[in-house]
Each structure stands twice: as structure tokens, then as C-alpha cells.
Design a protein around this motif. Structure first.
Motif, PDB file in Angstrom:
ATOM      1  N   ASN A  28       0.811  -1.231   0.000  1.00 42.21           N
ATOM      2  CA  ASN A  28       0.000   0.000   0.000  1.00 42.21           C
ATOM      3  C   ASN A  28       0.837   1.271   0.000  1.00 42.21           C
ATOM      4  O   ASN A  28       0.285   2.375   0.096  1.00 42.21           O
ATOM      5  CB  ASN A  28      -0.951  -0.005   1.201  1.00 42.21           C
ATOM      6  CG  ASN A  28      -1.996  -1.092   1.078  1.00 42.21           C
ATOM      7  OD1 ASN A  28      -2.818  -1.068   0.162  1.00 42.21           O
ATOM      8  ND2 ASN A  28      -1.955  -2.083   1.966  1.00 42.21           N
ATOM      9  N   TYR A 141      -8.188  -3.735  -1.540  1.00 40.56           N
ATOM     10  CA  TYR A 141      -9.284  -3.694  -2.517  1.00 40.56           C
ATOM     11  C   TYR A 141      -8.765  -3.895  -3.938  1.00 40.56           C
ATOM     12  O   TYR A 141      -9.370  -4.622  -4.739  1.00 40.56           O
ATOM     13  CB  TYR A 141     -10.002  -2.350  -2.366  1.00 40.56           C
ATOM     14  CG  TYR A 141     -11.271  -2.200  -3.160  1.00 40.56           C
ATOM     15  CD1 TYR A 141     -12.088  -3.290  -3.449  1.00 40.56           C
ATOM     16  CD2 TYR A 141     -11.669  -0.948  -3.617  1.00 40.56           C
ATOM     17  CE1 TYR A 141     -13.259  -3.134  -4.151  1.00 40.56           C
ATOM     18  CE2 TYR A 141     -12.840  -0.771  -4.320  1.00 40.56           C
ATOM     19  CZ  TYR A 141     -13.636  -1.873  -4.596  1.00 40.56           C
ATOM     20  OH  TYR A 141     -14.796  -1.717  -5.310  1.00 40.56           O
ATOM     21  N   ASP A 142      -7.623  -3.272  -4.222  1.00 41.67           N
ATOM     22  CA  ASP A 142      -7.080  -3.415  -5.580  1.00 41.67           C
ATOM     23  C   ASP A 142      -6.659  -4.849  -5.864  1.00 41.67           C
ATOM     24  O   ASP A 142      -6.834  -5.364  -6.968  1.00 41.67           O
ATOM     25  CB  ASP A 142      -5.904  -2.450  -5.791  1.00 41.67           C
ATOM     26  CG  ASP A 142      -4.878  -2.494  -4.682  1.00 41.67           C
ATOM     27  OD1 ASP A 142      -5.128  -3.142  -3.641  1.00 41.67           O
ATOM     28  OD2 ASP A 142      -3.802  -1.880  -4.825  1.00 41.67           O
ATOM     29  N   ARG A 143      -6.129  -5.524  -4.868  1.00 37.39           N
ATOM     30  CA  ARG A 143      -5.736  -6.927  -5.058  1.00 37.39           C
ATOM     31  C   ARG A 143      -6.979  -7.823  -5.209  1.00 37.39           C
ATOM     32  O   ARG A 143      -7.004  -8.729  -6.050  1.00 37.39           O
ATOM     33  CB  ARG A 143      -4.879  -7.409  -3.879  1.00 37.39           C
ATOM     34  CG  ARG A 143      -3.497  -6.753  -3.819  1.00 37.39           C
ATOM     35  CD  ARG A 143      -2.726  -7.186  -2.585  1.00 37.39           C
ATOM     36  NE  ARG A 143      -2.371  -8.591  -2.582  1.00 37.39           N
ATOM     37  CZ  ARG A 143      -1.217  -9.086  -3.011  1.00 37.39           C
ATOM     38  NH1 ARG A 143      -0.286  -8.269  -3.474  1.00 37.39           N
ATOM     39  NH2 ARG A 143      -0.984 -10.376  -2.982  1.00 37.39           N
ATOM     40  N   GLN A 145      -9.776  -7.025  -6.438  1.00 36.78           N
ATOM     41  CA  GLN A 145     -10.349  -6.824  -7.772  1.00 36.78           C
ATOM     42  C   GLN A 145      -9.574  -7.592  -8.839  1.00 36.78           C
ATOM     43  O   GLN A 145     -10.066  -7.794  -9.943  1.00 36.78           O
ATOM     44  CB  GLN A 145     -10.355  -5.332  -8.116  1.00 36.78           C
ATOM     45  CG  GLN A 145     -11.417  -4.557  -7.333  1.00 36.78           C
ATOM     46  CD  GLN A 145     -11.291  -3.058  -7.506  1.00 36.78           C
ATOM     47  OE1 GLN A 145     -10.187  -2.510  -7.478  1.00 36.78           O
ATOM     48  NE2 GLN A 145     -12.412  -2.385  -7.674  1.00 36.78           N
ATOM     49  N   ASN A 146      -8.362  -8.000  -8.485  1.00 35.04           N
ATOM     50  CA  ASN A 146      -7.537  -8.758  -9.428  1.00 35.04           C
ATOM     51  C   ASN A 146      -7.321 -10.195  -8.961  1.00 35.04           C
ATOM     52  O   ASN A 146      -6.317 -10.821  -9.313  1.00 35.04           O
ATOM     53  CB  ASN A 146      -6.201  -8.044  -9.627  1.00 35.04           C
ATOM     54  CG  ASN A 146      -6.362  -6.768 -10.422  1.00 35.04           C
ATOM     55  OD1 ASN A 146      -6.515  -6.798 -11.640  1.00 35.04           O
ATOM     56  ND2 ASN A 146      -6.384  -5.641  -9.734  1.00 35.04           N
TER      57      ASN A 146
END
Lengths: 263, 289
Positions: A28, A141-143, A145-146
């Protein structure tokens, strides 16, 4: 909507290595606070805008060993409450529930009013002085989403931090407590299955929640509980004050007796 | 007893200042309305002064609130959802309701200010007519809300002290009305003119406000229970002494005018205003001890 996700943090297998803290900061891009020497082996102190994971070192005196010290380590993080106090009070709608049922502060919407900090009962959210925003764990959250696991759970070497579907995490937590009970640790308990509508971060604890800085189930109440009584108290005061002011303003005696003299 | 582990929001002097000035703005409007609607003709000067004070003091409020934000240029996010551009309003969040009421109250404060300042203007003539009465009553209701909601806002949290009591809304309301009465009287004495004739009425009203404030202070401590030790820590002693000096001394001077003889007429209202700031400071800062 994607499936609800959760963490299951087992305090009984945490070794206090802080790999979760490091992985969180790395992923992060959190610069962290200036290093400090604090009590025990804790050098981050608390959850805040720079520490979205914090390994607590709780010192206890073990029974039958006067003067001895036993550590309990617990990797703390945002609980992503189903009924989130922070989300409830946020006036800007910056705090949202994601498609993974987690709680996320939108950095482009938050205006740094800090009402959420006053509301969070877990001392999770901190104010980032540099960015002017309230900050906390995003559940990566970004991880998510992937299709990647959160960084902390990926890095944990002892599987003290587990990640997966929330229902699966609940099953794992219950099973672990059963196992600990079978081993004679009758004080073992799940924390997070009842509090605030169910947390997305479940813990297995071996002591009362308060020992870990977690409110008990009875204390897990939302800020809005105080709305009614506070407003009613205000209305009652307003009525009394208005009557008092009316008596003062309409009562001729006040002007007649005291004339126009200020005290 | 409920036990939380909330972090302090680090609200500082901007917020204390807003609580103080917001209270005076709302309270002055309420008193101006009451003097206008239920006072004697000679109270018109004090009513005009009250509306002027309400407006000028209200102008300070959004500045303080904006400066306190981590992202001051996003102040409008309080009213408009930055993602949907719809209205951002939560009736259960006092901060959200307060932002809206403050905005709407601004319209009433501005209208009554213009009416007081330029009675012959279009707005002045409009508000001097039949519309004036309902306009002022609605404005006064909003003003009362402004005086109280800041206390409710503190209580609607999980902070120790703030969330342990229901008395803060009423306490802030009573003390704000007291400060507003003191502010109007203070300015009237300083400026002279026709407003000063209503000071006896303002002091008589302030007597009731201070009694209410003191009763609510007792209720505040009773409802806090063990948490009271936080706000009663030695480091807050000076602030509490100022609070006491800002309530007990003016009350004594209002009840027994002989005590005021030979002293500056500004003493009592000045002490009330100081006590008011101290009360808000000790409650905002004291919870974080």
C-alpha cells in the motif's frame, strides 16, 4: 456482487514476526511513522493512517508463575464491520461498502472531517496529515479486484492470518475454537461473529476481548444509539430556555426594577 | 458500562471556535426573534443588533469548519455527493444534518440581517410585512438547532465521555443562549445607542440560561459516571475554573445587582463569553486525556 470475504486471525499461532505489517506497508506504499522504542517488541504502537496492520504484544502474568511474563501476539486490523460505525456517521458518503462486502474509504471523496475516527470503536482509522485524509485498511481492494489475496494474509508465515469467503472463515474459526477446547483451552473463543452485525475479521482469542482492546459484545453498539436521547434532551432544554426567555422579555418587572443598568 | 477503544479525532481550536461562534450565531437569532416578536417597541434596537451579530458571527463559522478539514477545498462534499452529484444527507448523522441546517440557516440570518441593516430595502420591506413573523420563527428554530446539534454530534460517536452522556446537546444549547445574550449585551454596552435599553431583559434571560446550564452540567457529570474522571483531570482545572467563573459570578451579579455596583458593566457578559469558550474546550479536549 462478489462473494463476501473475510479474515480469520488466530492469535494462538501468531509469532509476532510482523511480516503482515511489512507486507501491508509495501503493497500500500505506506511510509510509516518515524520509528520509536515502545513497550515490549511493539514499535508501531497502534493502528493509524500509516499502520493498517498492527501486531499487538500483550504481556500477561501466567498463572502459577509469579513475576513471569507471557506474551500474546495478535495481528490487529480493520474489522470491516457489517454495521460499521464509521460508515454510519460519514457525512460525505466517502466510506462505502464494496462488492466484496468490505468497508472502504474513497480517497477522492473523503474531506478529512475525522468524524469516522471519533466513531470507530476499534481505534482503526487514523488521519493522514500529509494527504489530509482518513485512512485505514482497504482489505487490499485493488488486489481483491484482481483475484489476489490481501498482502498481509499472503505474507503470514504461520497462517495466523487466513483469508477467504466469509462463511468459510466462520467455519474455520469455529472449528479452531473446538480444537482448542479439546486441548483444554476452555477460555478460547471466537470474536467477531456477533459484534456489529458480524465482523469481516474474525479472531480466535484466549482471553476477554477487552484484553486485546476489543469491545465486548455488550459494548458493540453504534453511535446513532445516542441520537434520540441527545435530541430529546436538547428539545426539553430548548423549551425551558424559551419559557425562561419569554418570562424575561415579557416581564416588565425586570426593566422596572433594574432600569437600564447593566450589572 | 459500555467500553470502546476509539482514537481521538484531534479536533482542535477550529472546532472549539466553531462550537462557540455557531452557538452565538444561533442563539443571537433566537433572542433577536423573541425581542422582535414578544418584546416592547423599545426592544427593536436590541433585536436589530441581535440579527446583525448573528449574521456577522455566522460568517466566521464556515471559515473555521473549512480550515479544520484535511481537504478544505472539498468542503462541498458535506452537501453534495462527489460521486453521484446528488444530495449528501444522512438524518442519522448530526454532522450531515448540521451542515445542511447551517447552510439553510445562513439564508435566514442573511435575510434578517438585511432587514435590520436596511429596513427600506426590498428584502427589508418584505420581511417587515406579514412574511416576517413566520420567517423569523423558522429561522429561530434553525438557530436553536445550531446551538444544540454540536453537542449531539459529540455524543453520536464512540468516544469516551462524549458518547457516555445524553446531556451535551442541552448543555450546549443553554450555554449558547447564555453566550448570545451576553454577546448582545456586551456589544450594546460597547457601542451605546438604543440597544442598551434591553440589557436588563437580556440579563434576566441569561439568569435562566445559566441556571439551566448549571443543572445540565450536574446532569452531565451524573450521566458520565466513572468516565467523569477524564474531564476532571488536574490538567483541565484552569478551564473548569473559567467555566465556573463564567457561570457562578455572572449569575450572582444578575441575581444580586448590588454585587455589580462599582464594577465594569462588561464584567458579567465578558465572563459568560469566556466561560462559554472554556466549557467547549474542556469538553472537546477533555475526552482525549
Amino acid at each position: 456482487m462478489a462473494k463476501a470475504v473475510g479474515f480469520f486471525t488466530d492469535e494462538t499461532v501468531c509469532i509476532g514476526c510482523k511480516a503482515c505489517e511489512v507486507a501491508c506497508k509495501e503493497w500500500n506504499q505506506l511510509p510509516g511513522n518515524p520509528p520509536e522504542f515502545l513497550d515490549s517488541f511493539d514499535n508501531t504502537g497502534q493502528l493509524d493512517a500509516q499502520n493498517w496492520r498492527h501486531v499487538k504484544f500483550i504481556e500477561k502474568s501466567p498463572a502459577g508463575r509469579p513475576g513471569g511474563v507471557a506474551w500474546t501476539m495478535m495481528s490487529d486490523v480493520c474489522k470491516h464491520c457489517s454495521e460499521a460505525s464509521c460508515m454510519e456517521v460519514c457525512p460525505t458518503n466517502a466510506i462505502i461498502r464494496t462488492e466484496f462486502d468490505t468497508v472502504y474509504i474513497q480517497p477522492d471523496v473523503c474531506n478529512g472531517c475525522r468524524d469516522c475516527i471519533a466513531a470507530c470503536p476499534y481505534h482503526v482509522i487514523g488521519f493522514d496529515e500529509h494527504r489530509g485524509l482518513a485512512q485505514k485498511c482497504t482489505f487490499c481492494y485493488d488486489r481483491l479486484q484482481n483475484n489476489l489475496m490481501p498482502a498481509c494474509a499472503t505474507a503470514c508465515p504461520t497462517q495466523s492470518i487466513r483469508f477467504g469467503d466469509l462463511d468459510e472463515m466462520r467455519r474455520l474459526a469455529a472449528a479452531r475454537v473446538e480444537q482448542l477446547h479439546a486441548q483444554g483451552k476452555s477460555e478460547a473463543r471466537v470474536y467477531g461473529d456477533k459484534e456489529y452485525g458480524g465482523l469481516h475479521t474474525l479472531f480466535v482469542l484466549t482471553d476477554k476481548p477487552e484484553v486485546y482492546g476489543l469491545p465486548s459484545a455488550e459494548s458493540a453498539v453504534l453511535p446513532r444509539r445516542n441520537n434520540r436521547a441527545s435530541y430529546l434532551g436538547s428539545v426539553a432544554t430548548a423549551l425551558l430556555a424559551t419559557v425562561g426567555a419569554l418570562v424575561a422579555i415579557r416581564g416588565r418587572r425586570a426593566t422596572e426594577v433594574r432600569g437600564e443598568q447593566a450589572p | 458500562m459500555i467500553e470502546h477503544f476509539a482514537a481521538p479525532p484531534h479536533w482542535g481550536w477550529y472546532i472549539v471556535g466553531y462550537f462557540f461562534f455557531g452557538g452565538i450565531a444561533g442563539g443571537a437569532y433566537v433572542l433577536g426573534t423573541m425581542l422582535r416578536l414578544w418584546g416592547e417597541p423599545r426592544d427593536a434596537g436590541a433585536a436589530r443588533l441581535a440579527f446583525k451579530i448573528s449574521f456577522w458571527v455566522l460568517l466566521i463559522c464556515p471559515i473555521l469548519l473549512t480550515l479544520d478539514l484535511g481537504k478544505p477545498f472539498r468542503f462541498w462534499h458535506m452537501l453534495v455527493d462527489a460521486r453521484t452529484l446528488g444530495i449528501a444527507f444522512k438524518y442519522w448523522s448530526p454532522m450531515s444534518v448540521g451542515a445542511w441546517v447551517l447552510t439553510v440557516f445562513g439564508v435566514f440570518a442573511a435575510g434578517s440581517f438585511v432587514e435590520a441593516w436596511r429596513p427600506q430595502s426590498g428584502i427589508g420591506r418584505l420581511l417587515s410585512g406579514p412574511l416576517g413573523r413566520p420567517f423569523m420563527i423558522v429561522g429561530a428554530a434553525l438557530g436553536l438547532f445550531i446551538t444544540a446539534y454540536t453537542g449531539v454530534l459529540l455524543s453520536v460517536s464512540n468516544q469516551p465521555v462524549w458518547s457516555d452522556t445524553w446531556a451535551l446537546g442541552g448543555l450546549f444549547l443553554a450555554s449558547a443562549l447564555s453566550a448570545a445574550a451576553a454577546a448582545i449585551a456586551f456589544v450594546a454596552i460597547r457601542r451605546g445607542g438604543d440597544a442598551v435599553v434591553s440589557n436588563a431583559k437580556l440579563f434576566a434571560a441569561d439568569r435562566y440560561f445559566i441556571i439551566l446550564e448549571l443543572v445540565l452540567l450536574v446532569v452531565f457529570f451524573l450521566t458520565l459516571g466513572a468516565a467523569a474522571s477524564k474531564v476532571l483531570a488536574v490538567r483541565w482545572l484552569v478551564l473548569w475554573l473559567i467555566v465556573l467563573a463564567g457561570t457562578i459570578i455572572p449569575l450572582a451579579m444578575y441575581v444580586r445587582p448590588v454585587l455589580a455596583q462599582g464594577r465594569s458593566p462588561l464584567l458579567a457578559p465578558g465572563l459568560v463569553l469566556l466561560g462559554n469558550i472554556a466549557l467547549r474546550a474542556v469538553i472537546v479536549f477533555g475526552a482525549h486525556a
